[in-house]
Design a protein around this motif. Structure first.
Motif, PDB file in Angstrom:
ATOM      1  N   SER A  92     -46.182  19.633 -16.502  1.00 62.23           N
ATOM      2  CA  SER A  92     -46.268  18.681 -17.614  1.00 62.23           C
ATOM      3  C   SER A  92     -46.414  17.250 -17.101  1.00 62.23           C
ATOM      4  CB  SER A  92     -45.020  18.783 -18.490  1.00 62.23           C
ATOM      5  OG  SER A  92     -44.922  20.069 -19.051  1.00 62.23           O
ATOM      6  N   ALA A  93     -45.719  16.928 -16.017  1.00 62.89           N
ATOM      7  CA  ALA A  93     -45.806  15.579 -15.457  1.00 62.89           C
ATOM      8  C   ALA A  93     -47.220  15.280 -14.964  1.00 62.89           C
ATOM      9  CB  ALA A  93     -44.801  15.414 -14.314  1.00 62.89           C
ATOM     10  N   LEU A  94     -47.849  16.250 -14.314  1.00 67.03           N
ATOM     11  CA  LEU A  94     -49.208  16.036 -13.805  1.00 67.03           C
ATOM     12  C   LEU A  94     -50.222  15.931 -14.940  1.00 67.03           C
ATOM     13  CD1 LEU A  94     -49.204  18.367 -10.678  1.00 67.03           C
ATOM     14  CD2 LEU A  94     -48.923  15.884 -10.746  1.00 67.03           C
ATOM     15  N   VAL A  95     -50.055  16.756 -15.964  1.00 61.79           N
ATOM     16  CA  VAL A  95     -50.963  16.684 -17.117  1.00 61.79           C
ATOM     17  C   VAL A  95     -50.778  15.350 -17.842  1.00 61.79           C
ATOM     18  CG1 VAL A  95     -51.455  17.676 -19.386  1.00 61.79           C
ATOM     19  CG2 VAL A  95     -51.165  19.170 -17.412  1.00 61.79           C
ATOM     20  N   ALA A  96     -49.531  14.939 -18.012  1.00 61.71           N
ATOM     21  CA  ALA A  96     -49.262  13.660 -18.685  1.00 61.71           C
ATOM     22  C   ALA A  96     -49.859  12.497 -17.897  1.00 61.71           C
ATOM     23  CB  ALA A  96     -47.760  13.471 -18.862  1.00 61.71           C
ATOM     24  N   ALA A  97     -49.767  12.547 -16.577  1.00 58.28           N
ATOM     25  CA  ALA A  97     -50.350  11.482 -15.753  1.00 58.28           C
ATOM     26  C   ALA A  97     -51.869  11.474 -15.873  1.00 58.28           C
ATOM     27  CB  ALA A  97     -49.944  11.659 -14.294  1.00 58.28           C
ATOM     28  N   ALA A  98     -52.478  12.663 -15.855  1.00 54.42           N
ATOM     29  CA  ALA A  98     -53.942  12.754 -15.926  1.00 54.42           C
ATOM     30  C   ALA A  98     -54.474  12.256 -17.256  1.00 54.42           C
ATOM     31  CB  ALA A  98     -54.392  14.195 -15.694  1.00 54.42           C
ATOM     32  N   ALA A  99     -53.732  12.494 -18.319  1.00 55.67           N
ATOM     33  CA  ALA A  99     -54.201  12.071 -19.646  1.00 55.67           C
ATOM     34  C   ALA A  99     -53.658  10.701 -20.031  1.00 55.67           C
ATOM     35  CB  ALA A  99     -53.781  13.099 -20.690  1.00 55.67           C
ATOM     36  N   GLY A 100     -52.408  10.459 -19.717  1.00 56.37           N
ATOM     37  CA  GLY A 100     -51.739   9.247 -20.176  1.00 56.37           C
ATOM     38  C   GLY A 100     -52.153   7.978 -19.459  1.00 56.37           C
ATOM     39  N   TRP A 101     -52.354   8.053 -18.162  1.00 59.70           N
ATOM     40  CA  TRP A 101     -52.684   6.837 -17.413  1.00 59.70           C
ATOM     41  C   TRP A 101     -54.040   6.265 -17.818  1.00 59.70           C
ATOM     42  CZ3 TRP A 101     -49.776   3.474 -15.274  1.00 59.70           C
ATOM     43  CH2 TRP A 101     -50.347   2.463 -14.497  1.00 59.70           C
ATOM     44  N   PRO A 102     -55.098   7.085 -17.871  1.00 61.16           N
ATOM     45  CA  PRO A 102     -56.379   6.523 -18.335  1.00 61.16           C
ATOM     46  C   PRO A 102     -56.294   5.999 -19.765  1.00 61.16           C
ATOM     47  CG  PRO A 102     -56.746   8.617 -17.264  1.00 61.16           C
ATOM     48  CD  PRO A 102     -55.269   8.458 -17.399  1.00 61.16           C
TER      49      PRO A 102
END
Length: 77
Positions: A18-28
């Motif tokens: 979940s952390a990696l998915v959130a980073a991939a979607a949330g940061w951009p």
């Protein structure tokens, strides 16, 4: 940017997927919303870097979890 994402990975490393998915979607998304980057193909690189930086934090978190678990087992048994 990098310390923020590493810290995110450290804090939420227990739920690494979940952390990696959130980073991939949330940061951009954050970059676009704040106006720091225009929407476009360049955001793919931003997403990849976000995943790498968050992954570093996740790896440290998971490594510490593993080390603490081993230390507890060896001390208790």
């Amino acid at each position: 940017m990098i310390p923020t994402l590493v810290l995110f990975g450290l804090v939420f490393g227990r739920w690494w997927r979940s952390a990696l998915v959130a980073a991939a979607a949330g940061w951009p998304l954050l970059l676009v919303v704040t106006g720091d980057a225009p929407a476009g193909p360049g955001l793919l690189a931003g997403a990849a870097l976000a995943v790498v930086n968050t992954g570093v934090g996740v790896l440290v978190h998971q490594g510490l979890r593993l080390a603490v678990g081993r230390a507890r087992r060896s001390a208790g048994g």
